[in-house]
Each structure stands twice: as structure tokens, then as C-alpha cells.
Design a protein around this motif. Structure first.
Motif, PDB file in Angstrom:
ATOM      1  N   UNK A  16      45.047  52.250  37.793  1.00 43.69           N
ATOM      2  CA  UNK A  16      45.368  51.571  36.629  1.00 43.69           C
ATOM      3  C   UNK A  16      43.930  51.259  36.320  1.00 43.69           C
ATOM      4  N   UNK A  17      43.879  50.710  34.810  1.00 41.34           N
ATOM      5  CA  UNK A  17      42.689  50.238  34.296  1.00 41.34           C
ATOM      6  C   UNK A  17      42.484  48.883  34.454  1.00 41.34           C
ATOM      7  N   UNK A  18      42.080  48.125  35.562  1.00 38.36           N
ATOM      8  CA  UNK A  18      42.241  46.782  35.675  1.00 38.36           C
ATOM      9  C   UNK A  18      40.716  46.347  35.771  1.00 38.36           C
ATOM     10  N   UNK A  19      40.509  44.876  35.410  1.00 37.10           N
ATOM     11  CA  UNK A  19      39.384  44.341  35.476  1.00 37.10           C
ATOM     12  C   UNK A  19      38.938  44.236  36.982  1.00 37.10           C
ATOM     13  N   UNK A  20      37.819  44.256  37.505  1.00 36.27           N
ATOM     14  CA  UNK A  20      37.492  44.148  38.955  1.00 36.27           C
ATOM     15  C   UNK A  20      38.140  42.975  39.571  1.00 36.27           C
ATOM     16  N   UNK A  21      38.007  41.883  39.175  1.00 34.76           N
ATOM     17  CA  UNK A  21      38.563  40.597  39.614  1.00 34.76           C
ATOM     18  C   UNK A  21      39.996  40.432  39.985  1.00 34.76           C
ATOM     19  N   UNK A  61      34.821  51.133  45.887  1.00 30.08           N
ATOM     20  CA  UNK A  61      33.884  52.049  45.161  1.00 30.08           C
ATOM     21  C   UNK A  61      34.156  52.219  43.794  1.00 30.08           C
ATOM     22  N   UNK A  62      35.617  52.378  43.553  1.00 28.44           N
ATOM     23  CA  UNK A  62      35.742  52.835  42.174  1.00 28.44           C
ATOM     24  C   UNK A  62      35.423  51.485  41.306  1.00 28.44           C
ATOM     25  N   UNK A  63      35.580  50.385  42.044  1.00 25.35           N
ATOM     26  CA  UNK A  63      35.239  49.117  40.929  1.00 25.35           C
ATOM     27  C   UNK A  63      33.874  49.116  41.084  1.00 25.35           C
ATOM     28  N   UNK A  64      33.001  49.475  42.003  1.00 27.02           N
ATOM     29  CA  UNK A  64      31.680  49.396  41.708  1.00 27.02           C
ATOM     30  C   UNK A  64      31.199  50.444  40.831  1.00 27.02           C
ATOM     31  N   UNK A  65      31.846  51.775  40.668  1.00 29.28           N
ATOM     32  CA  UNK A  65      31.379  52.776  39.626  1.00 29.28           C
ATOM     33  C   UNK A  65      31.874  52.236  38.468  1.00 29.28           C
ATOM     34  N   UNK A  66      32.893  51.602  38.245  1.00 32.40           N
ATOM     35  CA  UNK A  66      33.233  51.168  36.638  1.00 32.40           C
ATOM     36  C   UNK A  66      32.128  50.281  36.182  1.00 32.40           C
ATOM     37  N   UNK A  67      31.805  49.072  37.171  1.00 27.42           N
ATOM     38  CA  UNK A  67      30.642  48.450  36.973  1.00 27.42           C
ATOM     39  C   UNK A  67      29.373  49.105  36.438  1.00 27.42           C
ATOM     40  N   UNK A  68      28.998  49.917  37.246  1.00 24.98           N
ATOM     41  CA  UNK A  68      27.693  50.579  36.833  1.00 24.98           C
ATOM     42  C   UNK A  68      27.944  51.421  35.601  1.00 24.98           C
TER      43      UNK A  68
END
Length: 529
Positions: free
Chosen positions: A12-17, A155-162
Motif C-alpha cells: 500500500x502507498x502509506x505515509x511512513x508514520x 526497508x521499504x519505508x527507508x527506500x521511499x524516504x530516500x
């Protein structure tokens, strides 16, 4: 079931928090425990990024693993670490479990696992159960099986942030270089989210930035964030406190001097502008600069040249300027104490920093951060706020902002220890320890045209009122006392209260001050300016 939910969130396309919060909520339901916390390594401590079942201020706390043996044990192992009911190691969440706020944790089970992303330590996941025997061998095995899925989500959350950071970075950034959002700015309010977005937008430009805000809002912290997110982040950031520069030395400090420029100048000395060459110069309290220095600063901003005191040779410098002030510079321009051309040059992009009273529940997150600092400093087992104290802190208008909150928490903790609080028990800060916040501390009234001052609301009155009523009552009383202390002079009252005079008039009208009172008191203020 829990694994399927986590996998669904990965797609899902979710904000990290949101993704992390959904994760801890699902884990708490799956393991039927009292609290779950996800903590990330940050320098020498662990920072909670998502919690479920802990008090609201937990997200603002920082846990040094060296001071918490259970967290240290979890960090040291790659697999699941379990602490059964007979463990003698202290629990870092004593007094912070939502179901038992302020109570020592009863005999209970705890387990946790260290988390790694791309082979590097990321943080830990902890679970606390209030019933003995909750974390059986089967439960530990289930957590071990879920660990790779949890790490994949991180890891996915980190990649999205990068990816987001790369999109925001300049086109000519070196390969693999990422602008990381690593500042210690605590807050989840809409006001802070908007401010951080605005800073990201302006950081990569070369425009001068003027940070505006009341005393104690953290202007220096935001200046450092601007520099870290700029293309000059690998170059120096030089901080100059303009209020601390004596007028006789200000020119030499900023622009340098040559040998013999003045008595005692036995050699050449570069100034702060040269030290910041290629980087950023942060001019804190820029409104305090003498007029003679303002003219030379303007010339440097216009043509990129400085001239050392006593020298005829100009020097080129490449410096981005970030300035900050708690003054209303427009009024100083009208009064002639600040150059209009310098003001317009500095305020190409003004950034107002919201006061703490406009940041909703951020006050509790910040309080949690300062509580943990004082807990460690004073050697306490646990330090927390009572429910009444939380209400009192949320209702107070915080004229001194974050700096005042930090001092208030420290003072209350010291008071509690001086009253004999045991360092081996859970220490609770009650509302009475913050009674001095609402005491009459603005000085005795003097005769004048201002409305008769009313006593500031007491702690009991504040706790009995709604949030809006309590804030309005305190603001109204503060304004009345400040006006009385300055003989009805609104400009003087604004300076005492640390707010912009025009904003003070708007606030006074909203609070029901009579128009004729405001008008009568404005005239002498303009003459004084």
C-alpha cells in the motif's frame, strides 16, 4: 493473519508514520499484550517512532541503551530476547504503560528483537505483557518468523524516504548523496509539518532566509536544519550571536582585521564571513546589529565582498546568510533603528516559526523528551507526568516556548527530588509542581491608561476551565498586567510579552478589549517609536 496484514501494508502507498503505527497496533493485537514500541537507533540513544499502549509523551522520549539493561540486551542479540516475570532487570517503561499510568509495572513478561536493514542495525521492537506467561515459546517463535517481514517494511519505508529526498535534492547532486532528515525536531503538529515542508523547499536555494519567531521557539535548531538540507551542507555553518557583539568589536568579528587596525591588533585575523566561505553564516538576533555594521553587511550581501578592518583590499566571499530575530523588524525600520534596504535584502524569504501554544499536543512530546533527560540526569527509576499535570501543561500559553518548557520540567523534577522522592520508585510530577506557571509573576501594576490588571488564573482555575477558556483567561490577564506596567503603552507591552505589536492588537480585540482602549494607547506608542 498478522503476517498477511503486514504484507498488505507493504504493497500500500502509506505515509511512513502511518505504516509504522499500523504495524505496532497489529502486533499488539496479535500477541494480546499491553504495549508495543518500535524504536530506532539515533546517535547514542533509541528514539520511539511508533508506540501503542504507552503514554502520549513516550514518542518524545529518548532511551539511552546503556542506561536501560533490557534494551541493551535486546540490541546485543540478533534473535528474540525474552524477559520472564522473574527478571530482575528494570523495565524502561515503568510508569509509562497506558493501562497502569504512574504505577510500577507488576510482575509481567517482556520480549523484544533487534532489527536490521540492509545488514545494518536499525533499532528494536519491544513488547510488554501484563499477564505472566503471555510470551510462551510459541509466541517467541512467532515473533522470530515475523521479524523479516517487519524489517522488509522498514526497508521499504527507508527506500521511499530516500526517493522523496532524491526528488527534492538538486539535479547536480553527487551520485548516491541523499539529504537526510536527521534533525532533533520533536513534533507531529500540523504547524510543524508545514514549517518543515517550507524549510525543505527553500533549503536548496541560495536565497537569504529570515527566521522569525518568539524567544525560545528554536530558531537556531531550524537554522541548522536549513544548512543540513542545503547544497552547502558539507561546508561550514558559522554561528554569530549579534546580541553578544560589542559595537567596538562587531566589525572585526564579522569582517576581520589587519595588523595595526586598532590598539591590540598585533596580527591579521579573518572574520566570520571568511570562516563561512563556501558555507552558511547564521546571524542570530540580527536586529541587534549596530547601524554602522548594518551598512557594511548590506554591501557584502549585495556584491559578495568583504573588507577587513584597516585594509583597502576587498576580498570575495561565497556565503549564504540565514538570519533570525525575535523582534518585529518592520517597526524598527520605521523607527530608524534598522536599515530598510538591509531588511528587504535579508527577508527575501521570511519563515515564521510557530510558538509552542500553536503546536497542539507537541507540548507533551517535548515534555516526554525533557522528562527522560531529567530522569537520567537525576538517576531516577522513572519520571512521568500525572494526568492533571498533562492538562496544566497543555493549557498554559508558554510565552517562553520550548526553552521555557525545558526549564519548567527541570525545575519541577528538582523540586520533587528535594521533597524526598525516592530514586528507586516511579516519580510523578503533579500539577502542584507547576503552580508557579500561573502565579502572578509579571510585576506590580503602575498607574496609567491601561485596563485594571486582573490576577493571573491559578492552577485550580486553569484545570477547571476548558482549554480555550483557560488560554484566553491567561492571555487576557497577561496583556492587562503588561499594559499596566507600561502605562498603557502597547508597544512596551508587546516587548515585555515578546510578541509583535500588531499581533497583540489583534489578540486583544479577539479577547474583548475595548476599541477605544486600544486606540488611546496606540498613539503614545507611535510617538515613542
Amino acid at each position: 493473519m498478522i503476517g498477511e496484514l503486514l504484507l498488505a501494508d507493504l504493497c500500500a502507498d502509506l505515509p511512513p508514520a502511518v505504516r509504522m503505527q499500523r504495524m505496532v497496533v497489529s502486533l499488539r493485537a496479535q500477541f494480546r499484550c499491553g504495549a508495543v514500541a518500535l524504536l530506532q537507533h539515533e546517535e547514542d540513544h533509541l528514539r520511539p517512532v511508533a508506540v501503542d499502549g504507552l503514554v502520549r509523551d513516550a514518542l518524545g522520549r529518548r532511551f539511552a541503551a546503556g542506561l536501560h539493561p533490557r534494551l541493551a540486551a535486546i540490541v546485543a542479540r540478533r534473535g528474540v530476547t525474552c524477559f520472564h516475570h522473574d527478571s530482575t532487570l528494570p523495565d524502561p517503561y515503568d510508569g509509562l504503560i497506558d493501562e497502569r499510568v504512574g504505577e510500577p509495572l507488576p510482575v509481567h513478561d517482556c520480549m523484544g528483537v533487534s532489527l536490521h536493514v540492509e545488514g545494518k542495525p536499525w533499532g528494536v521492537l519491544t513488547l510488554d505483557a501484563l499477564e505472566v506467561g503471555t510470551f510462551t515459546e510459541a509466541a517467541q517463535a512467532a515473533l522470530q518468523r515475523l521479524t523479516p517481514v517487519i524489517e522488509a517494511a522498514l526497508r521499504i519505508t527507508r527506500l521511499e524516504a530516500e526517493i522523496r529526498a532524491l526528488r527534492q535534492s538538486r539535479a547536480d547532486a553527487p551520485a548516491g548523496e541523499v539529504v537526510r532528515d536527521d534533525g532533533e525536531i520533536i513534533g507531529q503538529s500540523e504547524a510543524i509539518a508545514h514549517l518543515l515542508h517550507e524549510l525543505r523547499v527553500v533549503a536548496d536555494s541560495e536565497l537569504p532566509v529570515l527566521l522569525l519567531g518568539e524567544t525560545g521557539v528554536g530558531k537556531e535548531l531550524f537554522a541548522h536544519r536549513l544548512h543540513r538540507q542545503s547544497r552547502r551542507r558539507n561546508r561550514p555553518l558559522i554561528h554569530v550571536n549579534c546580541a553578544a557583539l560589542p559595537e567596538s568589536l562587531a566589525e572585526s568579528e564579522l569582517f576581520g582585521h589587519v595588523r595595526g587596525a586598532f590598539s591590540g591588533a598585533t596580527g591579521e585575523r579573518p572574520g566570520r564571513f571568511e570562516a563561512a566561505d563556501g558555507g552558511t553564516l547564521f546571524l542570530d538576533e540580527v536586529g541587534e546589529l549596530p547601524l554602522s555594521i548594518q551598512a557594511k553587511l548590506l554591501r557584502t550581501l549585495q556584491n559578495g565582498e568583504i573588507q577587513r578592518l584597516g585594509s583597502d583590499r576587498p576580498r570575495r566571499v561565497d556565503v549564504r546568510v540565514i538570519a533570525a530575530t525575535n523582534r518585529h523588524l518592520r517597526e524598527h525600520v520605521r523607527a530608524g533603528s534598522f536599515r530598510a534596504d538591509l531588511y528587504h535584502r535579508l527577508s527575501v524569504y521570511p519563515v515564521p516559526i510557530p510558538p509552542l501554544r500553536e503546536r497542539d499536543n507537541d507540548v507533551l512530546l517535548l515534555a516526554g523528551h525533557f522528562l527522560e533527560l531529567n530522569r537520567a540526569r537525576l538517576g531516577l527509576r522513572s519520571l512521568r507526568l500525572s494526568a492533571a499535570a498533562q492538562v496544566a501543561l497543555r493549557r498554559y500559553p508558554w510565552p517562553g516556548n520550548v526553552r521555557e518548557l525545558e526549564h519548567v520540567i527541570s525545575r519541577a523534577a528538582l523540586k520533587l527530588v528535594s521533597r524526598g522522592a525516592s530514586r528507586n520508585e516511579i516519580a510523578t510530577l503533579d500539577a502542584d509542581l507547576f503552580a508557579d506557571l500561573f502565579a502572578d509573576g509579571l510585576g506590580a501594576p503602575v498607574p496609567g491608561e491601561a485596563p485594571a490588571p486582573q490576577p493571573l488564573p491559578g492552577a485550580a482555575d486553569m484545570l477547571a476551565a476548558t482549554l480555550r477558556e483557560a488560554v484566553d483567561a491567561c492571555q487576557r490577564a497577561c496583556i492587562e498586567r503588561a499594559l499596566a506596567a507600561h502605562g498603557g503603552n502597547w508597544a512596551g507591552a508587546a516587548r515585555q510579552l515578546g510578541v509583535d505589536a500588531s499581533n497583540l492588537h489583534k489578540l486583544a480585540r479577539r479577547l474583548g478589549f475595548r476599541r477605544e482602549d486600544a486606540g488611546r494607547s496606540q498613539r503614545p506608542a507611535r510617538r515613542a517609536a
